[in-house]
Design a protein around this motif. Sequence first.
Motif, PDB file in Angstrom:
ATOM      1  N   ARG A 179       0.813  -1.217   0.000  1.00 31.57           N
ATOM      2  CA  ARG A 179       0.000   0.000   0.000  1.00 31.57           C
ATOM      3  C   ARG A 179       0.839   1.256   0.000  1.00 31.57           C
ATOM      4  NH1 ARG A 179      -5.088  -1.016   3.516  1.00 31.57           N
ATOM      5  NH2 ARG A 179      -6.159  -2.411   2.074  1.00 31.57           N
TER       6      ARG A 179
ATOM      7  N   SER B 126      -3.970  -1.182  -3.605  1.00 32.18           N
ATOM      8  CA  SER B 126      -4.794  -1.289  -2.403  1.00 32.18           C
ATOM      9  C   SER B 126      -5.573  -2.588  -2.266  1.00 32.18           C
ATOM     10  CB  SER B 126      -5.756  -0.098  -2.324  1.00 32.18           C
ATOM     11  OG  SER B 126      -6.461   0.016  -3.531  1.00 32.18           O
ATOM     12  N   ASP B 127      -5.396  -3.558  -3.176  1.00 33.11           N
ATOM     13  CA  ASP B 127      -6.244  -4.741  -3.074  1.00 33.11           C
ATOM     14  C   ASP B 127      -5.743  -5.770  -2.067  1.00 33.11           C
ATOM     15  OD1 ASP B 127      -4.229  -4.960  -5.169  1.00 33.11           O
ATOM     16  OD2 ASP B 127      -5.000  -6.975  -5.490  1.00 33.11           O
ATOM     17  N   LEU B 128      -4.563  -5.548  -1.473  1.00 33.53           N
ATOM     18  CA  LEU B 128      -4.123  -6.419  -0.387  1.00 33.53           C
ATOM     19  C   LEU B 128      -4.304  -5.641   0.905  1.00 33.53           C
ATOM     20  CD1 LEU B 128      -2.438  -9.194   0.126  1.00 33.53           C
ATOM     21  CD2 LEU B 128      -0.593  -7.615   0.639  1.00 33.53           C
ATOM     22  N   GLY B 129      -4.943  -6.270   1.868  1.00 33.76           N
ATOM     23  CA  GLY B 129      -5.214  -5.527   3.093  1.00 33.76           C
ATOM     24  C   GLY B 129      -5.035  -6.402   4.320  1.00 33.76           C
ATOM     25  N   VAL B 130      -5.316  -5.800   5.485  1.00 39.11           N
ATOM     26  CA  VAL B 130      -5.223  -6.561   6.728  1.00 39.11           C
ATOM     27  C   VAL B 130      -6.556  -6.438   7.439  1.00 39.11           C
ATOM     28  CG1 VAL B 130      -3.920  -4.603   7.650  1.00 39.11           C
ATOM     29  CG2 VAL B 130      -4.139  -6.668   8.989  1.00 39.11           C
ATOM     30  N   THR B 131      -7.227  -7.566   7.593  1.00 38.15           N
ATOM     31  CA  THR B 131      -8.551  -7.560   8.200  1.00 38.15           C
ATOM     32  C   THR B 131      -8.484  -8.227   9.570  1.00 38.15           C
ATOM     33  OG1 THR B 131      -9.075  -9.638   7.125  1.00 38.15           O
ATOM     34  CG2 THR B 131      -9.701  -7.632   5.960  1.00 38.15           C
ATOM     35  N   GLY B 132      -9.585  -8.089  10.303  1.00 37.95           N
ATOM     36  CA  GLY B 132      -9.676  -8.753  11.596  1.00 37.95           C
ATOM     37  C   GLY B 132      -9.017  -7.956  12.703  1.00 37.95           C
ATOM     38  N   ILE B 133      -8.972  -8.557  13.865  1.00 35.41           N
ATOM     39  CA  ILE B 133      -8.478  -7.879  15.054  1.00 35.41           C
ATOM     40  C   ILE B 133      -7.856  -8.937  15.962  1.00 35.41           C
ATOM     41  CG2 ILE B 133     -10.760  -8.115  16.139  1.00 35.41           C
ATOM     42  CD1 ILE B 133     -10.281  -5.471  17.565  1.00 35.41           C
TER      43      ILE B 133
ATOM     44  N   GLY C   1      -4.536 -10.407   3.395  1.00 36.79           N
ATOM     45  CA  GLY C   1      -4.973 -11.013   2.139  1.00 36.79           C
ATOM     46  C   GLY C   1      -5.870 -10.069   1.375  1.00 36.79           C
ATOM     47  N   ARG C   2      -6.556 -10.630   0.408  1.00 36.38           N
ATOM     48  CA  ARG C   2      -7.480  -9.839  -0.391  1.00 36.38           C
ATOM     49  C   ARG C   2      -8.892 -10.005   0.152  1.00 36.38           C
ATOM     50  NH1 ARG C   2      -6.983  -8.601  -5.777  1.00 36.38           N
ATOM     51  NH2 ARG C   2      -8.970  -9.653  -6.078  1.00 36.38           N
ATOM     52  N   LEU C   3      -9.801  -9.144  -0.333  1.00 34.08           N
ATOM     53  CA  LEU C   3     -11.194  -9.296   0.080  1.00 34.08           C
ATOM     54  C   LEU C   3     -11.695 -10.675  -0.346  1.00 34.08           C
ATOM     55  CD1 LEU C   3     -13.718  -7.962   1.275  1.00 34.08           C
ATOM     56  CD2 LEU C   3     -14.296  -7.198  -1.018  1.00 34.08           C
ATOM     57  N   ARG C   4     -11.392 -11.028  -1.584  1.00 34.81           N
ATOM     58  CA  ARG C   4     -11.703 -12.372  -2.073  1.00 34.81           C
ATOM     59  C   ARG C   4     -10.476 -12.894  -2.791  1.00 34.81           C
ATOM     60  NH1 ARG C   4     -15.928  -9.280  -3.712  1.00 34.81           N
ATOM     61  NH2 ARG C   4     -17.700  -9.432  -2.308  1.00 34.81           N
TER      62      ARG C   4
ATOM     63  N   GLU D   1      -3.310  -7.259  -7.890  1.00 34.62           N
ATOM     64  CA  GLU D   1      -3.343  -6.275  -8.964  1.00 34.62           C
ATOM     65  C   GLU D   1      -2.000  -5.595  -9.193  1.00 34.62           C
ATOM     66  OE1 GLU D   1      -6.531  -3.661  -7.824  1.00 34.62           O
ATOM     67  OE2 GLU D   1      -7.977  -5.305  -7.896  1.00 34.62           O
TER      68      GLU D   1
END
Lengths: 159, 785
Positions: free
Chosen positions: B159, B165-172, B179-182, B187
Amino acid sequence: MLAEQIRAELEKQIAAADHPQELAVDVMLAFQEAAGYLSDTALEAAAAMLKMHPVEIEEIATFYTFIYREPVGQNVIHICDSVICWLDGSESLMDYICRKLGIAPGQTTPDGGFTLLPACCLGYCDRSPAMMINRKVYGHLSRERIDDILARFEHEEPA
Amino acid sequence: MPKLIIDNREIEVPEGTKVIKAAEKLGIYIPRFCFHHALGAVGACRVCAVKFQEGPVDGVQMSCMIDAQDGMKVSTADPEAADFRRSVIEWLMLNHPHDCPVCDEGGHCLLQDLTVAGGHGIRRSKGRKRTYTDQYLGPLVYHEMNRCIQCYRCVRFYREYSGYSDLGVTGIAGRVYFGRLREGILESPFAGNLIDICPTGVYTDRPSRYTGRRWDFERTPGVCIHCSLGCRTTVSARYRQVVRVEGRFSQQVNRDFICDRGRYGFYYADRPGRPRNGRINGQTVSAQQAVEEARDRLQRITQEHGPEAVGIIGSARSSLQTLSALVHLCHTTGWQGPVFRNTWIAGAAADAAVRALSPENAFSMREIETADAILAVGADPVNEAPMLALAMRQAQRTGAEIIAIDPRPLDWPFDFAHLACRAEEMEETLASAAERLSASRRPVVICGTEITDDGIVMQAADLVAGLRGSDKRAGLFCTMPQANSFGAALLDESNACAADLADRIETGQIRALAVFESDLWHVFPDRSRLSTALEKLDLLVSVDFLDTPLFENADIGIPSLTVFEAGGIYVNQEGRAQQVRPAHTGGLPIAAAGLGDHPPRSFSPDVPGRDMPAAWAAAFSLSGQAPPETDAQMTAWMRDNFAVLADLAHMEADGVRLFAGRKVSIPDEAQIPEKKPDQFLELLPAPTIFGGEPMSGHSQCLRELAGLPAVWMARADADRLGIADDDRVSLGFENIEVTLNVRISDPMAQGVLVVYRHPDIDWQPAPDGKRIFISEDQIRRIEKA
């Protein structure tokens, strides 16, 4: 998905904000208000409104306790498991509610009445232990008080 | 400048230096997972803890988060700090799988190293391990989230550093997920760097998984030859074939990273179709026999028809050795050429760039990162020179304004102002945009040479000269079509292009042609003319490591060595000559020699398939001369025979800069490109990152990323022609009819149709000075079935 009026109001706020990201939580809550939870389609729609990548919305949604990415029951109980409440016995209260409702944390009762979730702090440390049901917080919990509070919801007619 | 003591040794460092960096200067390596010198510090992993014993900071603290200050006394070995680090590692290992033997990172894993170094050996936790579902992230990067230690390096690179921006960090908390959203293909065309930057095995190199441990590989410093930037790489080879390419640090060129084309472009070198035998009239012979036959037949033609009857063609994807050997070949034999320019115009723009660049004004990528304003004209870094886009992004992150003047739709990973204009409007747009650099102190003008002409390059050089005249630290940066375009322009004396030789073939003057490592078939503007001309020849010799159509149709085919086997010197677009060493001994890969099974059990002292010559050696042999015996002798020969290459004697770690030493020639009368006629659209073929370049186009994993061939047009044009996004259109011009999907873009220049080169478009027109115009009524929308 969103009522036209709500959407228009949010878009106005987004346009006025320095950074549209500031309104991410408001937009997500609006979608959640409308459908009970933030669905995948709602998440994509929120991202489009905020001109953010959908995964950026997912990051906030999965971090923030009060955004539900799956359908929840009619009433959502959040039991605070942060330090002060934990010192004051929140673990045994969580356990009590689990047994009372017959579900584990993260589950919904079969009748769809209650979903039970932890919350990492409700800001009610002065009245610990605390829990929140829907948008209302209840402090100084005990088993009896929990029975009382839940009874009020149980007698409610389903909306 | 603060002075501090680390492990009883004093060091003085610049203001703002973190303690972890100050220790590095003393040669003290403090453990780290999240800290990376390109990404900076975030204090996420807690493993760089040291003890501050005296001074303004007290106790165990993170050395990556604290600036070095006067009076500090720091201990890395203090028992309290060492114990802290050991605990951090133990805690990071709570959830990390204990399966290093089956992990592809094993052997070059930072977590593995620091777990051993930190003294954590016995697991105390009896708890279960947290597990995740992995994602498919495309053909290049393999994802195994269970190995994650939440250092955030991947997302910070993806990023912040590279701008996607298609790789992110989710959760807590314990559910943090990178990972990616799906599931889906990443990209970013820089995604391969996740593999290098991940301190453990969350991201591993998908195509080369389980090809070996790092210690099994022959690892050699290399230089990427898939665009003109010349990024540094580390090449890993095993069993006589290249298996992996990684980024290698270079202070002046690419710094830490490389693009995915550079990382995965090497598969041409060992693909089954690669020429490994000589061929005479369709018969397979040894390489040596093919060389001798070519030598004899060229000699006969020379004797019968004179030396002018033989033409030599080379290309800028060859090493400097090959290019200089070809010049020498023509000198000694009187043969015509060598011709390095595929088309006149492309050569003219690159030549203008080489003339314009001088030791004073030529900027490196490192200097672009520190620019405060960038004006890019006719350059699309993401597609032409990908790592340049990352350098520009670093400048933009520190506040540089970026302006692009280009007809194409530009998809760059940073904010910029796009002044979309056609070629004939470029000069005027550049002149007016130049004013926007007046407030800057360190401006850079980036100029492409693929879709521009020499006039624009010289105008850009003049602009830089003007800015330098008004006391700015201004620089010029030109991108070029191929890895050795600069070298070819340095050595090119004839300035002739392939079309000139075609003329002479048609008149019967040239009867034999020897083509060295050339993609003429794909870049010559008029293929039917080329194929008629080639048929007219008495003899066509092709020397190549790619099985190009030219090689397939040649009377004599001579296989040549790739850069991985022969090495070579390549001069990047800023004039930096860089030496590449061979990555392995060459010969048929063991996988091929054993027909995919166990290596052959018959033993012989020689390596099968090692009798191929480097193209430069073949060039010497064609005139009957013995080539220099070693690489060192060849380099010495080059220095002695070519004045422009004399500086090769001063080759250092960062290469050596070669310049033409010619003064900038101001064009007498800037040639304004012809105007686009009304009711016509310009067809602009454009380079593209994946699939458009001849060598990396053979990499299967990159072809998957090339997408579908498409034609891009401006919204206003599409609306006028009644064409919508995703429609299919048929374009007709000069007896050719092609059908392509439409992509509508805004902004891009009106009146232009951009077609990116694509492996599935065999038709690849390259404008030879002329621009291609298509009448609007030759653009037909095709009804979908």
